[in-house]
Write an enzyme that holds these catalytic residues in place. Structure first.
Site, mmCIF file in Angstrom:
data_model
loop_
_atom_site.group_PDB
_atom_site.id
_atom_site.type_symbol
_atom_site.label_atom_id
_atom_site.label_comp_id
_atom_site.label_asym_id
_atom_site.label_seq_id
_atom_site.Cartn_x
_atom_site.Cartn_y
_atom_site.Cartn_z
ATOM 1 N N HIS A 22 28.693 96.324 51.875
ATOM 2 C CA HIS A 22 27.380 96.894 51.600
ATOM 3 C C HIS A 22 27.379 98.408 51.833
ATOM 4 O O HIS A 22 28.222 98.954 52.563
ATOM 5 C CB HIS A 22 26.321 96.232 52.498
ATOM 6 C CG HIS A 22 26.595 96.421 53.961
ATOM 7 N ND1 HIS A 22 26.248 97.575 54.650
ATOM 8 C CD2 HIS A 22 27.205 95.627 54.871
ATOM 9 C CE1 HIS A 22 26.607 97.471 55.907
ATOM 10 N NE2 HIS A 22 27.203 96.302 56.075
ATOM 11 N N GLU A 106 27.800 88.592 58.254
ATOM 12 C CA GLU A 106 28.628 89.334 59.196
ATOM 13 C C GLU A 106 28.859 88.524 60.465
ATOM 14 O O GLU A 106 28.138 87.568 60.765
ATOM 15 C CB GLU A 106 27.951 90.672 59.536
ATOM 16 C CG GLU A 106 28.700 91.569 60.508
ATOM 17 C CD GLU A 106 30.095 91.983 60.051
ATOM 18 O OE1 GLU A 106 30.955 91.084 59.900
ATOM 19 O OE2 GLU A 106 30.326 93.196 59.876
#
Length: 220
Positions: A22, A106
């Site tokens: 990202h 994550e």
């Protein structure tokens, strides 16, 4: 087989995975650990620019960028805000619906979420070093090896032979994917640098053979 290392010859077409980290967030800029907490931070203005650049690079795949690989047709993202926002730029550029995959989230940093390295070291000297060794979980969170274990079935499922799938995800997940492709121990995964908005390209064949095409790519 074009683009394949000369020391081995996999049989049949590979599934290509483009793992996109990202774009940057405010926590990226401060160096704070930003884990699996939902929704997590949003992209900054710079992060949105990085997402747009990543989308342009992915759209060039199979053309003037890595021309021997199939065009990207599917976008799958972690459920957190920063990955969903990055994936929106990719989906728009490719004309693809963004699918959400919880297994791409994550690492859970538990009590470390939101803290910097200096703050973690002040609280528990040596804890981060033990965590990066692979087998020690963050307090109330995951270990690096835990992340690798949950990522394996996701990679296996999404690496469809003859296609390219884009996975919009996070640093520890991408490091795990690269480490697994190289059969490297979890303690070595931290040695792979993954820049915000960068592309990491893997190829996977049925039966477990993998190739690392490139890591932390920032085509312009």
């Amino acid at each position: 087989m074009p683009g394949t290392s000369g020391g081995w010859r996999p049989v049949g077409p590979a599934g290509t995975l483009v793992l996109v980290r990202h774009g940057r967030t405010a926590m990226t800029d401060t160096g704070a650990y930003s884990g699996a907490a939902d929704p997590g931070p949003d992209l900054t203005t710079a992060g949105h620019i990085e997402a747009a650049r990543a989308a342009d690079a992915v759209a060039r795949l199979g053309r003037d960028f890595l021309p021997d690989l199939p065009h990207a047709g599917t976008v799958v993202a972690s459920p957190l805000a920063r990955t969903q926002q990055t994936a929106t730029a990719l989906g728009r550029r490719l004309g693809a619906h963004v699918q959400t995959e919880p297994g791409l989230v994550e690492a859970s940093f538990g009590a470390w979420d939101g803290l910097t390295v200096a703050e973690i070291d002040a609280q528990d000297p040596g804890a981060l070093r033990r965590w990066y060794d692979g087998g020690h979980p963050a307090p109330g969170g995951e270990s690096v090896a835990d992340v690798g274990a949950r990522v394996v079935p996701v990679l296996d499922r999404l690496a469809v032979p003859g296609t390219t799938t884009v996975l919009v995800t996070h640093t520890i997940v991408i490091r795990a994917a690269v480490g697994l492709a190289l059969d490297a121990p979890a303690r070595a995964w931290n040695r792979v640098r993954i820049a915000p908005g960068s592309l990491t390209v893997l190829r996977r064949w049925p039966g477990g053979l993998s190739e690392v095409v490139g890591t932390s790519l920032l085509p312009r």
